[in-house]
Design an enzyme around this catalytic site. Structure first.
Site, PDB file in Angstrom:
ATOM      1  N   ARG A 255     -16.288 -24.674   0.990  1.00  0.00           N
ATOM      2  CA  ARG A 255     -16.316 -26.016   1.633  1.00  0.00           C
ATOM      3  C   ARG A 255     -17.226 -26.237   3.146  1.00  0.00           C
ATOM      4  NH1 ARG A 255     -10.480 -26.319   4.422  1.00  0.00           N
ATOM      5  NH2 ARG A 255     -11.253 -24.587   5.835  1.00  0.00           N
TER       6      ARG A 255
ATOM      7  N   SER B 160       0.787  -1.210   0.083  1.00  0.00           N
ATOM      8  CA  SER B 160      -0.006   0.031   0.029  1.00  0.00           C
ATOM      9  C   SER B 160       0.843   1.305   0.104  1.00  0.00           C
ATOM     10  CB  SER B 160      -0.929   0.070   1.048  1.00  0.00           C
ATOM     11  OG  SER B 160      -1.844  -1.108   1.034  1.00  0.00           O
TER      12      SER B 160
ATOM     13  N   LYS C 278     -10.026  -5.413  10.718  1.00  0.00           N
ATOM     14  CA  LYS C 278     -11.105  -4.874   9.853  1.00  0.00           C
ATOM     15  C   LYS C 278     -12.361  -4.741  10.583  1.00  0.00           C
ATOM     16  CE  LYS C 278      -9.316  -5.835   5.356  1.00  0.00           C
ATOM     17  NZ  LYS C 278      -9.733  -6.302   3.949  1.00  0.00           N
TER      18      LYS C 278
ATOM     19  N   THR D  13      -6.266  -3.348   7.539  1.00  0.00           N
ATOM     20  CA  THR D  13      -6.205  -4.641   7.287  1.00  0.00           C
ATOM     21  C   THR D  13      -6.199  -5.487   8.269  1.00  0.00           C
ATOM     22  OG1 THR D  13      -5.220  -6.068   5.667  1.00  0.00           O
ATOM     23  CG2 THR D  13      -3.674  -4.608   7.201  1.00  0.00           C
TER      24      THR D  13
ATOM     25  N   ILE E 249      -8.195 -14.090  -6.435  1.00  0.00           N
ATOM     26  CA  ILE E 249      -7.721 -12.649  -5.836  1.00  0.00           C
ATOM     27  C   ILE E 249      -6.211 -12.827  -4.946  1.00  0.00           C
ATOM     28  CG2 ILE E 249     -10.199 -12.041  -5.257  1.00  0.00           C
ATOM     29  CD1 ILE E 249      -9.628 -12.512  -2.319  1.00  0.00           C
TER      30      ILE E 249
HETATM   31  P1  ATR Z   1     -10.590 -13.804   4.085  1.00  0.00           P
HETATM   32  O1  ATR Z   1     -11.271 -12.836   5.098  1.00  0.00           O
HETATM   33  O2  ATR Z   1      -9.498 -13.521   3.784  1.00  0.00           O
HETATM   34  O3  ATR Z   1     -11.694 -14.087   3.096  1.00  0.00           O
HETATM   35  P2  ATR Z   1     -11.315 -16.097   6.051  1.00  0.00           P
HETATM   36  O4  ATR Z   1     -12.394 -15.330   6.420  1.00  0.00           O
HETATM   37  O5  ATR Z   1     -10.391 -16.871   6.929  1.00  0.00           O
HETATM   38  O6  ATR Z   1     -10.200 -15.386   4.832  1.00  0.00           O
HETATM   39  O7  ATR Z   1     -11.940 -17.138   4.943  1.00  0.00           O
HETATM   40  C1  ATR Z   1     -11.314 -18.247   4.414  1.00  0.00           C
HETATM   41  C2  ATR Z   1     -11.940 -18.730   2.935  1.00  0.00           C
HETATM   42  O8  ATR Z   1     -11.061 -19.940   2.647  1.00  0.00           O
HETATM   43  C3  ATR Z   1     -13.316 -19.607   3.634  1.00  0.00           C
HETATM   44  O9  ATR Z   1     -14.237 -19.561   2.671  1.00  0.00           O
HETATM   45  C4  ATR Z   1     -12.483 -21.133   3.831  1.00  0.00           C
HETATM   46  O10 ATR Z   1     -13.720 -22.356   3.649  1.00  0.00           O
HETATM   47  P3  ATR Z   1     -14.336 -22.581   5.017  1.00  0.00           P
HETATM   48  O11 ATR Z   1     -15.462 -21.291   5.246  1.00  0.00           O
HETATM   49  O12 ATR Z   1     -14.994 -23.883   4.640  1.00  0.00           O
HETATM   50  O13 ATR Z   1     -13.234 -22.763   6.074  1.00  0.00           O
HETATM   51  C5  ATR Z   1     -11.737 -21.227   2.587  1.00  0.00           C
HETATM   52  N1  ATR Z   1     -10.619 -22.085   2.724  1.00  0.00           N
HETATM   53  C6  ATR Z   1      -9.612 -21.906   3.403  1.00  0.00           C
HETATM   54  N2  ATR Z   1      -8.650 -23.138   3.364  1.00  0.00           N
HETATM   55  C7  ATR Z   1      -9.408 -23.933   2.418  1.00  0.00           C
HETATM   56  C8  ATR Z   1      -9.158 -25.332   1.797  1.00  0.00           C
HETATM   57  N3  ATR Z   1      -8.116 -25.813   2.170  1.00  0.00           N
HETATM   58  N4  ATR Z   1      -9.843 -25.735   0.852  1.00  0.00           N
HETATM   59  C9  ATR Z   1     -11.241 -25.081   0.801  1.00  0.00           C
HETATM   60  N5  ATR Z   1     -11.578 -23.900   1.309  1.00  0.00           N
HETATM   61  C10 ATR Z   1     -10.770 -23.234   2.286  1.00  0.00           C
END
Ligand code: ATR
Length: 279
Positions: A153, A17, A66, A62, A220
């Site tokens: 998931r 940033s 947040k 960040t 992303i």
């Molecule tokens: P952010 O705020 O950066 O989006 P987060 O809130 O921790 O991060 O969200 C992580 C996302 O990645 C969720 O959709 C998570 O799936 P779950 O809701 O089922 O936990 C997904 N995610 C993380 N690791 C994963 C993996 N190995 N396989 C599938 N989905 C995964």
């Protein structure tokens, strides 16, 4: 007037940033600074006091702040309110206003690269249901596209996103396996999870066997720049959209809120990519 801007979060020492906002200030011929205010959870009140003492004009927020930053904000814009998260704060004569520019920044970056993609006939698939997915989902809801499905998931977490939409027919929650088998139904697929972020990983959240070559695949994750998912999509003839474009456009929106300057930042997408590649 020299703008006092910055970022709070932890860890942020590798944040791009400061570089991005310095580019913006240079292009706009605006004088100012963008400083890092690093601090873990225990230090948040102290960091906030520092920002107030410094009479900061605006700052980004960040991970991990947040959500908790909302306790210190005087007014929230509709996106920040709906998402329960703030990534940009504007100091207006001592009143702190909180915004969420990630989702809108994402949509902007997509429109810049693919101007004719989003219309009332478009179908979008979001992979993931975390904070980033929520922001992007809400921004697409506002675009009046035909369909925005969510595959995650955890089904429960995906269902949580549905509270952000008004029209119940616009979205279906899918398992990742269901999404894999109907990939050819979408114009745009957006990967929002951290899967694919480790260096040298070939991890991919879904297989792309049913991908239609006219579909745009977006990730992303921007480190690595081209994730295994994007590489696979490219090899199958699909068009791809990189995560660093979202990073740039959420910053563009924040900069606009702080300085009132609407900058054309398209030329910085490639420059940011070179920077990320360490060139
Ligand atoms: P952010 O705020 O950066 O989006 P987060 O809130 O921790 O991060 O969200 C992580 C996302 O990645 C969720 O959709 C998570 O799936 P779950 O809701 O089922 O936990 C997904 N995610 C993380 N690791 C994963 C993996 N190995 N396989 C599938 N989905 C995964």
């Amino acid at each position: 007037m020299a703008y006092k801007l910055g970022l709070i979060g932890h860890p942020i020492e590798h944040s791009l940033s400061p570089w991005i906002h310095q580019q913006f200030m240079d292009v706009a011929n605006i004088d100012g600074e963008y400083k890092l205010y690093e601090g873990d959870h225990a230090k948040l009140p102290e960091v906030i006091q520092q920002l107030r003492d410094h009479r900061i004009d605006g700052f980004n927020v960040t991970v991990p702040y947040k959500q908790v930053i909302i306790d210190y904000i005087d007014e929230l814009d509709p996106a920040a309110k709906a998402l329960g998260a703030v990534n940009t704060v504007v100091n207006q004569n001592g009143t702190w206003k909180g915004y969420s520019t990630d989702g809108e920044g994402y949509v902007r970056s997509m429109k810049e690269q693919f101007p004719s993609l989003l219309n009332e006939a478009s179908s979008v698939l979001i992979l993931g249901a975390g904070g980033a997915a929520r922001g992007i989902y809400r921004a697409f809801i506002q675009q009046n596209v035909k369909r925005i499905d969510i595959a995650n998931r955890s089904e429960q977490r995906a269902n949580g996103l549905l509270e952000l939409r008004q029209d119940p027919t616009v979205s279906t929650v899918l398992t990742l396996q269901q999404a894999e088998s109907q990939l050819n139904e979408y114009d745009l697929i957006i990967q929002t999870t951290s899967v694919g972020m480790k260096p040298n990983t070939d991890e991919q959240i879904i297989r792309l066997d049913h991908l239609h070559p006219d579909t745009i695949v977006s990730d992303i994750v921007y480190q690595p720049i081209t994730t295994a998912l994007l590489k696979d999509a490219k090899q199958r003839g699909a068009k791809i959209h990189h995560g660093h474009a979202m990073l740039l456009y959420q910053a563009q929106l924040a900069f606009e809120k702080w300085t009132g300057t609407n900058l054309d930042v398209g030329h910085l997408v490639d420059e940011l990519e070179r920077k990320l590649r360490g060139e």
